[in-house]
Design a protein around this motif. Structure first.
Motif, PDB file in Angstrom:
ATOM      1  N   LEU A  32       0.832  -1.204   0.000  1.00 25.73           N
ATOM      2  CA  LEU A  32       0.000   0.000   0.000  1.00 25.73           C
ATOM      3  C   LEU A  32       0.871   1.260   0.000  1.00 25.73           C
ATOM      4  N   GLU A  49      -6.653   0.380 -13.199  1.00 23.51           N
ATOM      5  CA  GLU A  49      -6.916  -0.931 -12.613  1.00 23.51           C
ATOM      6  C   GLU A  49      -5.777  -1.855 -13.022  1.00 23.51           C
ATOM      7  N   LYS A  53      -9.346   1.972  -8.404  1.00 26.19           N
ATOM      8  CA  LYS A  53     -10.678   1.721  -8.940  1.00 26.19           C
ATOM      9  C   LYS A  53     -11.658   2.713  -8.331  1.00 26.19           C
ATOM     10  N   GLU A  61     -10.435   3.750  -4.662  1.00 26.56           N
ATOM     11  CA  GLU A  61      -9.646   2.899  -3.784  1.00 26.56           C
ATOM     12  C   GLU A  61      -8.301   2.556  -4.392  1.00 26.56           C
ATOM     13  N   ARG A  63      -5.603  -0.384  -4.419  1.00 27.48           N
ATOM     14  CA  ARG A  63      -5.807  -1.818  -4.264  1.00 27.48           C
ATOM     15  C   ARG A  63      -4.472  -2.530  -4.099  1.00 27.48           C
ATOM     16  N   LYS A  65      -2.268  -5.973  -2.948  1.00 23.95           N
ATOM     17  CA  LYS A  65      -2.370  -7.420  -2.840  1.00 23.95           C
ATOM     18  C   LYS A  65      -0.995  -7.960  -2.476  1.00 23.95           C
ATOM     19  N   ARG A  72      -7.308  -2.498   1.063  1.00 22.82           N
ATOM     20  CA  ARG A  72      -7.821  -1.377   0.293  1.00 22.82           C
ATOM     21  C   ARG A  72      -7.599  -0.094   1.079  1.00 22.82           C
ATOM     22  N   ILE A  74      -9.237   3.577   0.828  1.00 22.90           N
ATOM     23  CA  ILE A  74     -10.232   4.433   0.178  1.00 22.90           C
ATOM     24  C   ILE A  74      -9.749   5.876   0.273  1.00 22.90           C
ATOM     25  N   LYS A  91      -9.348  -6.568   3.109  1.00 26.60           N
ATOM     26  CA  LYS A  91     -10.575  -6.988   2.422  1.00 26.60           C
ATOM     27  C   LYS A  91     -10.791  -8.485   2.654  1.00 26.60           C
ATOM     28  N   THR A  96     -16.738  -4.282  -1.457  1.00 26.87           N
ATOM     29  CA  THR A  96     -16.283  -3.383  -0.405  1.00 26.87           C
ATOM     30  C   THR A  96     -17.385  -3.308   0.652  1.00 26.87           C
TER      31      THR A  96
END
Length: 113
Positions: A32, A49, A53, A61, A63, A65, A72, A74, A91, A96
């Motif tokens: 992040l 994306e 998104k 948001e 995103r 991973k 996430r 926001i 998440k 969401t």
């Protein structure tokens, strides 16, 4: 030859989002933070994306991973090419969570985009 000054994006976090970022598992936290740095280094308009998104209205948001799962952040954009990360969470489901959106909306009202 004329040069147009490039105005960089800055990323800020809501006070409560700082603690949420710190609470993330290390891999998700690093991912992040790298996404937030990418916004500042290459510009928000360069990210698409799966990295960012649109959610609703002014809310978007980031995103992330990693091996530990999915997180996430926001955020909302405000005047002066500023991104403010309002709420960060791990998440656990496909959509969401409505509670996460409610928290982000409430914090967005505090920063008045």
């Amino acid at each position: 030859m004329r040069y147009i000054a490039y105005m960089r994006w800055t990323v800020e976090t809501h006070d409560a989002a700082d603690a949420e970022i710190e609470a993330l598992p290390p891999g998700l936290q690093a991912r992040l933070i790298r996404l937030m740095e990418a916004v500042e280094n290459v510009g928000l308009e360069q990210l698409r994306e799966p990295h960012v998104k649109h959610l609703e209205g002014k809310l978007w948001e980031l995103r992330a991973k990693a091996a530990e799962g999915i997180a996430r952040g926001i955020y909302v954009t405000v005047t002066g090419r500023r991104v403010i990360v309002l709420h960060v969470f791990v998440k656990k489901s496909q959509k969401t969570p409505p509670g996460a959106l409610a928290i982000a909306r409430e914090r967005m009202n505090e920063v008045k985009p």
